[in-house]
Design an enzyme around this catalytic site. Structure first.
Site, PDB file in Angstrom:
ATOM      1  N   ASN A   9       0.861  -1.194   0.000  1.00 19.51           N
ATOM      2  CA  ASN A   9       0.000   0.000   0.000  1.00 19.51           C
ATOM      3  C   ASN A   9       0.891   1.235   0.000  1.00 19.51           C
ATOM      4  O   ASN A   9       1.515   1.549   1.012  1.00 19.51           O
ATOM      5  CB  ASN A   9      -0.903  -0.028   1.244  1.00 19.51           C
ATOM      6  CG  ASN A   9      -1.707   1.258   1.399  1.00 19.51           C
ATOM      7  OD1 ASN A   9      -1.889   2.002   0.434  1.00 19.51           O
ATOM      8  ND2 ASN A   9      -2.195   1.511   2.602  1.00 19.51           N
ATOM      9  N   LYS A  11      -0.001   4.291  -0.217  1.00 16.09           N
ATOM     10  CA  LYS A  11      -0.645   5.488   0.352  1.00 16.09           C
ATOM     11  C   LYS A  11      -0.449   6.674  -0.613  1.00 16.09           C
ATOM     12  O   LYS A  11      -0.495   6.484  -1.822  1.00 16.09           O
ATOM     13  CB  LYS A  11      -0.087   5.787   1.742  1.00 16.09           C
ATOM     14  CG  LYS A  11      -0.052   4.538   2.622  1.00 16.09           C
ATOM     15  CD  LYS A  11       0.247   4.806   4.056  1.00 16.09           C
ATOM     16  CE  LYS A  11       0.423   3.477   4.776  1.00 16.09           C
ATOM     17  NZ  LYS A  11       0.344   3.559   6.206  1.00 16.09           N
ATOM     18  N   HIS A  95      -9.527   1.142   5.406  1.00 13.69           N
ATOM     19  CA  HIS A  95      -8.179   1.300   5.982  1.00 13.69           C
ATOM     20  C   HIS A  95      -8.293   2.256   7.168  1.00 13.69           C
ATOM     21  O   HIS A  95      -9.055   3.227   7.135  1.00 13.69           O
ATOM     22  CB  HIS A  95      -7.227   1.866   4.918  1.00 13.69           C
ATOM     23  CG  HIS A  95      -5.793   1.813   5.357  1.00 13.69           C
ATOM     24  ND1 HIS A  95      -5.264   2.727   6.237  1.00 13.69           N
ATOM     25  CD2 HIS A  95      -4.788   0.949   5.060  1.00 13.69           C
ATOM     26  CE1 HIS A  95      -3.989   2.430   6.455  1.00 13.69           C
ATOM     27  NE2 HIS A  95      -3.668   1.346   5.751  1.00 13.69           N
ATOM     28  N   GLU A  97      -6.553   4.605   8.180  1.00  9.06           N
ATOM     29  CA  GLU A  97      -6.313   6.029   7.876  1.00  9.06           C
ATOM     30  C   GLU A  97      -7.565   6.677   7.287  1.00  9.06           C
ATOM     31  O   GLU A  97      -7.834   7.858   7.513  1.00  9.06           O
ATOM     32  CB  GLU A  97      -5.105   6.165   6.931  1.00  9.06           C
ATOM     33  CG  GLU A  97      -3.804   5.868   7.677  1.00  9.06           C
ATOM     34  CD  GLU A  97      -2.637   5.448   6.796  1.00  9.06           C
ATOM     35  OE1 GLU A  97      -2.730   5.556   5.565  1.00  9.06           O
ATOM     36  OE2 GLU A  97      -1.621   4.996   7.370  1.00  9.06           O
ATOM     37  N   GLU A 167      -5.326  -5.150  10.827  1.00  5.66           N
ATOM     38  CA  GLU A 167      -4.298  -4.123  10.977  1.00  5.66           C
ATOM     39  C   GLU A 167      -4.532  -3.371  12.290  1.00  5.66           C
ATOM     40  O   GLU A 167      -5.332  -2.423  12.334  1.00  5.66           O
ATOM     41  CB  GLU A 167      -4.385  -3.124   9.830  1.00  5.66           C
ATOM     42  CG  GLU A 167      -4.131  -3.733   8.475  1.00  5.66           C
ATOM     43  CD  GLU A 167      -3.581  -2.692   7.509  1.00  5.66           C
ATOM     44  OE1 GLU A 167      -2.452  -2.870   7.051  1.00  5.66           O
ATOM     45  OE2 GLU A 167      -4.257  -1.696   7.250  1.00  5.66           O
ATOM     46  N   GLY A 173       2.356   2.190  10.733  1.00 10.04           N
ATOM     47  CA  GLY A 173       3.280   3.307  10.553  1.00 10.04           C
ATOM     48  C   GLY A 173       3.986   3.728  11.838  1.00 10.04           C
ATOM     49  O   GLY A 173       4.582   4.799  11.894  1.00 10.04           O
ATOM     50  N   SER A 213       3.401  -2.180  10.346  1.00  4.55           N
ATOM     51  CA  SER A 213       4.854  -2.149  10.488  1.00  4.55           C
ATOM     52  C   SER A 213       5.534  -3.477  10.129  1.00  4.55           C
ATOM     53  O   SER A 213       6.490  -3.895  10.774  1.00  4.55           O
ATOM     54  CB  SER A 213       5.239  -1.703  11.903  1.00  4.55           C
ATOM     55  OG  SER A 213       4.806  -0.372  12.114  1.00  4.55           O
TER      56      SER A 213
HETATM   57  C1  PEP Z   1      -0.748   0.018   5.862  1.00  3.10           C
HETATM   58  O1  PEP Z   1      -0.686   1.052   5.231  1.00  3.10           O
HETATM   59  O2  PEP Z   1      -1.731  -0.709   5.708  1.00  3.10           O
HETATM   60  C2  PEP Z   1       0.332  -0.321   6.788  1.00  3.10           C
HETATM   61  C3  PEP Z   1       0.231  -1.431   7.456  1.00  3.10           C
HETATM   62  O3  PEP Z   1       1.382   0.564   6.895  1.00  3.10           O
HETATM   63  P1  PEP Z   1       2.812   0.255   7.586  1.00  3.10           P
HETATM   64  O4  PEP Z   1       3.289  -1.063   7.030  1.00  3.10           O
HETATM   65  O5  PEP Z   1       3.674   1.397   7.162  1.00  3.10           O
HETATM   66  O6  PEP Z   1       2.588   0.170   9.055  1.00  3.10           O
END
Ligand code: PEP
Length: 249
Positions: A9, A11, A95, A97, A167, A173, A213
């Protein structure tokens, strides 16, 4: 039985030129990965160019979001038929975010998932608890609610075409990853939920990804868990080398 799926992803990162350069470099080192599916979720602006750059490659496209209606007066939005038109096989919905910055509700997530399914695209329904919810012992009730409302009105067949991404919000992040045991516990819970909701066969088939992460160092131990069928990676998918390592983990 379940084929692993690794989604990167991006973003709000990468111009069209950067996206195409990445895709070309990644395709070169991808032999020997037929046992897993790989997808990139770029910004909308790069989807068409990536479809052209990835012709003949096994790397699929994933949208980062979608609108719940197929067309209409929704300035700035992109519909599922438009995403199908540029070759998306998967689409993220819910998601964290989007939930956090844009106030997306479970009901909207559900409308988006149904729009994708109508267009022949597999939704990747993202669920996960915040740190406060985990500390208050609400992880399972939170995830159950997101699944119940997010998958509302989906038939068993629809659910079989759906992917769930666990997640934990506190891991996205932040550099903090759920331990393999913590992640497996929630993945197992999600699979049981799917079993109650759509039957044993659907539960055995649905792919459940972990995100938060993920990096080349922790990917293999997460992937070794019985109910972790793949990864949804943000930061680690932005560099060709680290994304390639995730794919091979
Ligand atoms: C994500 O954007 O779904 C995500 C898990 O980001 P990161 O791996 O940077 O934590």
């Amino acid at each position: 039985m379940r084929k692993a799926l690794i989604i990167g992803n991006w973003k709000m990162h990468k111009t069209v030129g950067e996206a195409v350069e990445f895709a070309r470099a990644l395709s070169v080192g991808l032999s020997g990965t037929d046992d897993r599916d790989v997808a990139i979720a770029p910004p909308f602006t790069a989807l068409y160019a990536l479809r052209e750059a990835l012709r003949g490659s096994t790397i699929a496209l994933c949208a980062q979001d979608v609108h719940g209606e197929d067309q209409g007066p929704f300035t700035g939005e992109v519909s599922a038929p438009m995403l199908a038109d540029v070759g998306c096989r998967y689409g993220l919905v819910g998601h964290s975010e989007r939930r956090r910055h844009f106030g997306e509700s479970n009901e909207q997530v559900n409308r988006k998932a149904r729009a994708l399914l109508r267009a022949g695209i597999s939704p990747v329904v993202c669920v996960g608890e915040s740190l406060e919810e985990r500390e208050a012992g609400q992880t399972f009730s939170m995830v159950r609610r997101q699944l119940k409302e997010g998958l509302n009105n989906l038939s068993a067949d629809d659910i079989r075409r759906t992917i769930v991404a666990y997640e934990p919000v506190w891991a996205i992040g932040t550099g903090k990853t759920a331990s393999p045991g913590q992640a497996q516990e929630v993945h197992d819970f999600i699979r049981q939920f799917i079993g109650h909701r759509a039957g044993k066969e659907a539960a055995a088939e649905v792919r459940i990804l972990y995100g938060g992460s993920v990096n080349p160092e922790n990917a293999a131990s997460l992937m070794a868990q019985k109910d972790i069928d793949g990864l949804l990676a943000g930061g680690a998918s932005l560099e060709v080398d680290s994304f390639r390592k995730l794919i091979h983990s």
